[in-house]
Design a protein around this motif. Structure first.
Motif, short mmCIF file in Angstrom:
data_model
loop_
_atom_site.label_atom_id
_atom_site.label_comp_id
_atom_site.label_asym_id
_atom_site.label_seq_id
_atom_site.Cartn_x
_atom_site.Cartn_y
_atom_site.Cartn_z
N ALA A 1 12.42 -3.41 2.62
CA ALA A 1 11.28 -3.52 3.52
C ALA A 1 10.80 -4.96 3.64
CB ALA A 1 10.14 -2.62 3.02
N LYS A 2 10.76 -5.67 2.52
CA LYS A 2 10.37 -7.09 2.55
C LYS A 2 11.40 -7.93 3.30
CE LYS A 2 7.48 -7.46 -1.58
NZ LYS A 2 7.30 -8.16 -2.89
N LYS A 3 12.64 -7.59 3.11
CA LYS A 3 13.71 -8.31 3.81
C LYS A 3 13.57 -8.15 5.32
CE LYS A 3 18.75 -8.61 4.05
NZ LYS A 3 20.04 -8.06 3.53
N ASP A 4 13.28 -6.94 5.76
CA ASP A 4 13.09 -6.70 7.20
C ASP A 4 11.87 -7.46 7.73
OD1 ASP A 4 15.28 -5.03 7.22
OD2 ASP A 4 14.11 -3.18 6.98
N ALA A 5 10.81 -7.50 6.92
CA ALA A 5 9.60 -8.22 7.35
C ALA A 5 9.89 -9.71 7.51
CB ALA A 5 8.47 -8.00 6.34
N ASP B 1 0.82 -1.22 0.00
CA ASP B 1 0.00 0.00 0.00
C ASP B 1 0.85 1.27 0.00
OD1 ASP B 1 -2.20 -1.64 0.08
OD2 ASP B 1 -2.48 -1.47 2.25
N SER B 2 2.07 1.18 0.52
CA SER B 2 2.92 2.38 0.59
C SER B 2 3.38 2.84 -0.78
CB SER B 2 4.12 2.10 1.49
OG SER B 2 4.96 1.11 0.92
N GLY B 3 3.42 1.90 -1.75
CA GLY B 3 3.81 2.26 -3.10
C GLY B 3 5.31 2.40 -3.31
N VAL B 4 6.12 1.92 -2.36
CA VAL B 4 7.57 2.01 -2.52
C VAL B 4 8.02 1.09 -3.66
CG1 VAL B 4 7.97 2.67 -0.13
CG2 VAL B 4 7.90 0.26 -0.74
N LYS B 5 9.13 1.45 -4.27
CA LYS B 5 9.65 0.69 -5.40
C LYS B 5 11.14 0.41 -5.22
CE LYS B 5 5.71 0.97 -7.68
NZ LYS B 5 4.87 -0.23 -7.97
#
Length: 232
Positions: free
Chosen positions: A192-196, A181-185
């Motif tokens: 961000a996915k790695k941290d999750a 939803d944040s729209g980051v690319k």
């Protein structure tokens, strides 16, 4: 005093004539009307304002003391004017009270959200497992009763572990959805996915550790109850 001025003859009455007339009861050229002067002084005194008292009066004025300068206003119009000012003040006070209440409710909601987040985080890490079972071992129990109590405790530990794993799974899904939803690319999205994913692995590890700790505590309580029975 010479009667001549620039070669002309002085035609005015003499001072002697005026003085003789005054002795006969006439008006003196030097007469002073005392009453008239006193009244003029009083009027002058009343007309002069004390600057200090005027300044003090101006400083003491408030919004309530300000009235329309137009003297043609009727009493009803003046009352209506002050009534409108009163209503405007009451409206401002109500709006301020409403804003304060909304700010207080917002702060309370934020505090509750923080508490809920802390509880969710603790649950996703399996911190609920340690206190999930009822330690009801008793030295008077028989071997069969102790085994039954141990099985019940293990079941409670498994249920707590399932609850913790479900919370960790939901947290991971919510994080992925938030990233989407944040729209980051690009690199920012990958990081961000790695941290999750790292948080998910940490939660699973914490759940396993808490489960092992709870099972160990259960076995310890079982052995303690059996030992106390033997000593009795």
């Amino acid at each position: 005093m010479s009667r001549l001025r620039k070669g002309r003859k002085y035609k005015g009455s003499s001072f002697a004539s005026a003085f003789k007339g005054m002795l006969k009861g006439g008006d003196s050229p030097f007469a002073v009307v005392v009453g008239s002067n006193v009244n003029e002084e009083e009027e002058t005194t009343r007309s002069v304002e004390d600057p200090n008292s005027a300044d003090a009066a101006n400083d003491a004025k408030t919004d309530k003391d300000i009235v329309p300068s137009d003297t043609d206003y009727s009493r009803e119009e003046v009352d209506s004017y002050f009534q409108r000012r009163k209503l405007a003040k009451e409206k401002a006070e109500l709006e301020k009270a409403k804003a304060d209440k909304e700010a207080e409710e917002e702060a309370k909601a934020e505090e509750e959200a923080e508490v809920a987040e802390e509880e969710r985080e603790s649950l996703s890490q399996g911190e609920n497992i340690a206190e999930s079972f009822d330690d009801e071992f008793d030295p008077t129990m028989s071997g069969k009763e102790r085994r039954e109590e141990s099985r019940e405790n293990k079941g409670q530990i498994r249920d707590a572990k399932k609850e913790a794993k479900a919370a960790a799974k939901d947290e991971f899904k919510n994080k992925k959805q938030a990233i989407k939803d944040s729209g980051v690319k690009g690199k920012e999205k990958r990081d961000a996915k790695k941290d999750a994913r790292k948080d998910k692995r940490d939660d699973k590890k914490s759940i396993r550790q808490n489960k092992r700790s709870a099972k160990k505590s259960n076995r310890k309580s079982k052995r303690k109850a059996r030992k106390n029975k033997w000593e009795d």
